[in-house]
Design a protein around this motif. Structure first.
Motif, PDB file in Angstrom:
ATOM      1  N   ALA A 183       0.810  -1.218   0.000  1.00  0.00           N
ATOM      2  CA  ALA A 183       0.000   0.000   0.000  1.00  0.00           C
ATOM      3  C   ALA A 183       0.843   1.267   0.000  1.00  0.00           C
ATOM      4  O   ALA A 183       0.423   2.300  -0.509  1.00  0.00           O
ATOM      5  CB  ALA A 183      -0.928  -0.006   1.216  1.00  0.00           C
ATOM      6  N   CYS A 184       2.044   1.228   0.569  1.00  0.00           N
ATOM      7  CA  CYS A 184       2.910   2.407   0.687  1.00  0.00           C
ATOM      8  C   CYS A 184       3.268   2.968  -0.689  1.00  0.00           C
ATOM      9  O   CYS A 184       3.671   2.237  -1.581  1.00  0.00           O
ATOM     10  CB  CYS A 184       4.191   2.017   1.431  1.00  0.00           C
ATOM     11  N   VAL A 185       3.092   4.304  -0.806  1.00  0.00           N
ATOM     12  CA  VAL A 185       3.381   4.965  -2.085  1.00  0.00           C
ATOM     13  C   VAL A 185       4.676   5.787  -2.022  1.00  0.00           C
ATOM     14  O   VAL A 185       4.927   6.644  -2.865  1.00  0.00           O
ATOM     15  CB  VAL A 185       2.208   5.854  -2.543  1.00  0.00           C
ATOM     16  N   ASP A 186       5.489   5.520  -0.968  1.00  0.00           N
ATOM     17  CA  ASP A 186       6.820   6.154  -0.874  1.00  0.00           C
ATOM     18  C   ASP A 186       6.787   7.671  -0.761  1.00  0.00           C
ATOM     19  O   ASP A 186       7.697   8.341  -1.235  1.00  0.00           O
ATOM     20  CB  ASP A 186       7.677   5.781  -2.096  1.00  0.00           C
ATOM     21  N   CYS A 187       5.753   8.216  -0.132  1.00  0.00           N
ATOM     22  CA  CYS A 187       5.677   9.676  -0.029  1.00  0.00           C
ATOM     23  C   CYS A 187       6.654  10.216   1.012  1.00  0.00           C
ATOM     24  O   CYS A 187       7.072  11.361   0.940  1.00  0.00           O
ATOM     25  CB  CYS A 187       4.261  10.107   0.310  1.00  0.00           C
ATOM     26  N   GLY A 188       6.985   9.408   2.019  1.00  0.00           N
ATOM     27  CA  GLY A 188       7.959   9.808   3.034  1.00  0.00           C
ATOM     28  C   GLY A 188       7.419  10.652   4.169  1.00  0.00           C
ATOM     29  O   GLY A 188       8.164  11.021   5.076  1.00  0.00           O
ATOM     30  N   SER A 189       6.129  10.960   4.156  1.00  0.00           N
ATOM     31  CA  SER A 189       5.597  11.867   5.173  1.00  0.00           C
ATOM     32  C   SER A 189       5.610  11.259   6.574  1.00  0.00           C
ATOM     33  O   SER A 189       5.600  11.984   7.564  1.00  0.00           O
ATOM     34  CB  SER A 189       4.198  12.334   4.801  1.00  0.00           C
ATOM     35  N   CYS A 190       5.653   9.971   6.694  1.00  0.00           N
ATOM     36  CA  CYS A 190       5.658   9.335   8.012  1.00  0.00           C
ATOM     37  C   CYS A 190       7.024   9.419   8.694  1.00  0.00           C
ATOM     38  O   CYS A 190       7.119   9.486   9.915  1.00  0.00           O
ATOM     39  CB  CYS A 190       5.258   7.870   7.898  1.00  0.00           C
ATOM     40  N   ALA A 191       8.084   9.423   7.909  1.00  0.00           N
ATOM     41  CA  ALA A 191       9.436   9.279   8.455  1.00  0.00           C
ATOM     42  C   ALA A 191       9.857  10.437   9.356  1.00  0.00           C
ATOM     43  O   ALA A 191      10.425  10.224  10.424  1.00  0.00           O
ATOM     44  CB  ALA A 191      10.439   9.101   7.331  1.00  0.00           C
TER      45      ALA A 191
HETATM   46 FE1  SF4 Z   1       4.496   5.006   2.801  1.00  0.00          FE
HETATM   47 FE2  SF4 Z   1       4.931   6.441   4.998  1.00  0.00          FE
HETATM   48 FE3  SF4 Z   1       3.999   7.632   2.798  1.00  0.00          FE
HETATM   49 FE4  SF4 Z   1       2.433   5.967   4.178  1.00  0.00          FE
HETATM   50  S1  SF4 Z   1       3.249   7.951   4.907  1.00  0.00           S
HETATM   51  S2  SF4 Z   1       2.681   6.034   1.953  1.00  0.00           S
HETATM   52  S3  SF4 Z   1       3.895   4.417   4.885  1.00  0.00           S
HETATM   53  S4  SF4 Z   1       6.024   6.643   3.040  1.00  0.00           S
END
Ligand code: SF4
Ligand code: SF4
Length: 56
Positions: free
Chosen positions: A37-45
């Motif tokens: 499901a992860c789209v590699d947006c990076g907002s969680c990191a």
């Molecule tokens: Fe992936 Fe994190 Fe973006 Fe969710 S917020 S899509 S887990 S990189």
């Protein structure tokens, strides 16, 4: 490559609401990212207090 959560995770839960596609959920002892499901947006990191989230 999806992002991954390491065993440094302290299960604070703050990353779960950061994910726009709902790929993060509570797992057994730590939070986990659904790689499909992860789209590699990076907002969680950036929001992880212990730096447990990195690109896999
Ligand atoms: Fe992936 Fe994190 Fe973006 Fe969710 S917020 S899509 S887990 S990189
Ligand atoms: Fe674990 Fe970091 Fe997510 Fe908190 S923000 S649940 S410590 S991965």
């Amino acid at each position: 490559m999806a992002y991954v959560i390491s065993d440094a995770c302290i299960s604070c839960g703050s990353c779960e609401s950061e994910c726009p596609v709902g790929a993060i959920s509570a797992g057994d002892g730590q939070y986990v990212i659904n790689a499909d499901a992860c789209v590699d947006c990076g907002s969680c990191a950036g929001g992880c207090p212990v730096g447990a989230i990195a690109q896999g």
